[in-house]
Design an enzyme around this catalytic site. Structure first.
Site, PDB file in Angstrom:
ATOM      1  N   ASP A  41      41.461 -13.063 -11.283  1.00 52.75           N
ATOM      2  CA  ASP A  41      41.478 -11.822 -12.059  1.00 52.75           C
ATOM      3  C   ASP A  41      40.463 -11.846 -13.200  1.00 52.75           C
ATOM      4  O   ASP A  41      39.876 -10.819 -13.540  1.00 52.75           O
ATOM      5  CB  ASP A  41      42.882 -11.541 -12.595  1.00 52.75           C
ATOM      6  CG  ASP A  41      43.846 -11.135 -11.497  1.00 52.75           C
ATOM      7  OD1 ASP A  41      43.412 -10.967 -10.340  1.00 52.75           O
ATOM      8  OD2 ASP A  41      45.047 -10.984 -11.792  1.00 52.75           O
TER       9      ASP A  41
ATOM     10  N   TYR B 134      58.304  -4.891  -6.001  1.00 52.20           N
ATOM     11  CA  TYR B 134      57.578  -3.709  -5.583  1.00 52.20           C
ATOM     12  C   TYR B 134      57.559  -3.608  -4.076  1.00 52.20           C
ATOM     13  O   TYR B 134      57.377  -4.581  -3.365  1.00 52.20           O
ATOM     14  CB  TYR B 134      56.181  -3.596  -6.190  1.00 52.20           C
ATOM     15  CG  TYR B 134      55.279  -4.789  -6.153  1.00 52.20           C
ATOM     16  CD1 TYR B 134      54.165  -4.802  -5.324  1.00 52.20           C
ATOM     17  CD2 TYR B 134      55.493  -5.874  -6.993  1.00 52.20           C
ATOM     18  CE1 TYR B 134      53.297  -5.876  -5.327  1.00 52.20           C
ATOM     19  CE2 TYR B 134      54.625  -6.956  -6.996  1.00 52.20           C
ATOM     20  CZ  TYR B 134      53.532  -6.957  -6.155  1.00 52.20           C
ATOM     21  OH  TYR B 134      52.681  -8.022  -6.152  1.00 52.20           O
TER      22      TYR B 134
ATOM     23  N   LYS C 234      52.747   1.935  -4.014  1.00 52.93           N
ATOM     24  CA  LYS C 234      53.715   0.968  -4.538  1.00 52.93           C
ATOM     25  C   LYS C 234      54.830   1.672  -5.289  1.00 52.93           C
ATOM     26  O   LYS C 234      54.592   2.644  -6.008  1.00 52.93           O
ATOM     27  CB  LYS C 234      53.026  -0.026  -5.480  1.00 52.93           C
ATOM     28  CG  LYS C 234      51.990  -0.886  -4.786  1.00 52.93           C
ATOM     29  CD  LYS C 234      51.286  -1.813  -5.745  1.00 52.93           C
ATOM     30  CE  LYS C 234      50.241  -2.648  -4.994  1.00 52.93           C
ATOM     31  NZ  LYS C 234      49.484  -3.500  -5.901  1.00 52.93           N
TER      32      LYS C 234
ATOM     33  N   HIS D  89      44.406  -4.669  -9.446  1.00 46.21           N
ATOM     34  CA  HIS D  89      44.116  -4.902  -8.034  1.00 46.21           C
ATOM     35  C   HIS D  89      44.128  -3.632  -7.194  1.00 46.21           C
ATOM     36  O   HIS D  89      44.831  -2.675  -7.525  1.00 46.21           O
ATOM     37  CB  HIS D  89      45.164  -5.851  -7.424  1.00 46.21           C
ATOM     38  CG  HIS D  89      45.254  -7.162  -8.111  1.00 46.21           C
ATOM     39  ND1 HIS D  89      46.439  -7.812  -8.303  1.00 46.21           N
ATOM     40  CD2 HIS D  89      44.306  -7.960  -8.668  1.00 46.21           C
ATOM     41  CE1 HIS D  89      46.238  -8.954  -8.939  1.00 46.21           C
ATOM     42  NE2 HIS D  89      44.942  -9.061  -9.171  1.00 46.21           N
TER      43      HIS D  89
END
Length: 190
Positions: free
Chosen positions: A170, A131, A71, A62
């Site tokens: 996805d 995250y 991140k 992503h």
């Protein structure tokens, strides 16, 4: 003390948190803005997410075309294989990827700067990871690359799982080449 290990892709840094353990248990500091900045990670967390995945769940790959998210990834239970793909225009490593196993046991974290696509594969049942993100999620700019893209040839550790489980979203992501064309088109329109 924290340790910071640079990788072959500029900006992607493996971090070992500051830890202190004794007969009572373990204290782990996973982020301190000043220390991170002194080690090349200028990062302000805007949101934190917690994800729990079954073994074999692959999330990603992503990215956001605007409001890109840096991140800081860490695992608190189980293990993931974490992947960052460099999509920064003009980067010497554009299109290259970095992968690392993050686990409850090794306690390592990885910092992925803005301008990267990100994905991860759960290697154990009920793997939980956190995250911190430098931007909030913007669904209108959300896109990505198929996990099994032929151009990227990511070496996922598929021998450690029985099957790959991906969401419908996805599974329908495009290729790296399609995303590259889309990104180049966006640059021309800026």
């Amino acid at each position: 003390m924290f340790t910071f290990e640079k990788t072959e892709i500029e900006g992607v840094i493996v971090v070992t948190p500051h830890m202190f353990g004794d007969e009572r248990g373990l204290l782990k500091k996973t982020y301190e803005k000043t220390i991170f900045a002194k080690n090349g990670i200028v990062f302000t967390a805007i949101e934190e997410l917690e994800t729990t995945s079954k073994k074999g769940v692959l999330r990603g790959i992503h990215m956001q075309t605007k409001h890109s998210q840096g991140k800081l990834m860490r695992v608190v239970r189980g293990a993931i294989y974490d992947v960052a793909v460099d999509l920064r225009p003009g980067s010497a490593t554009f299109g290259s990827w970095f992968g690392i196993t993050l686990s409850e046991e090794n306690k390592k974290m990885v910092y992925i700067p803005e301008g990267f696509a990100h994905g991860c594969l759960a290697l154990e049942e009920n793997t939980t990871f956190y995250y911190l993100c430098s931007q909030d999620y913007q669904p209108g700019y959300d896109t990505g690359i198929r996990w099994d893209d032929e151009t990227l040839q990511i070496s996922w550790p598929l021998d450690k799982i029985e099957r790959v489980i991906v969401s419908e979203k996805d599974a329908n992501l495009g290729s790296f080449l399609e995303l590259r064309e889309k990104l180049e088109g966006m640059e021309k329109n800026v």
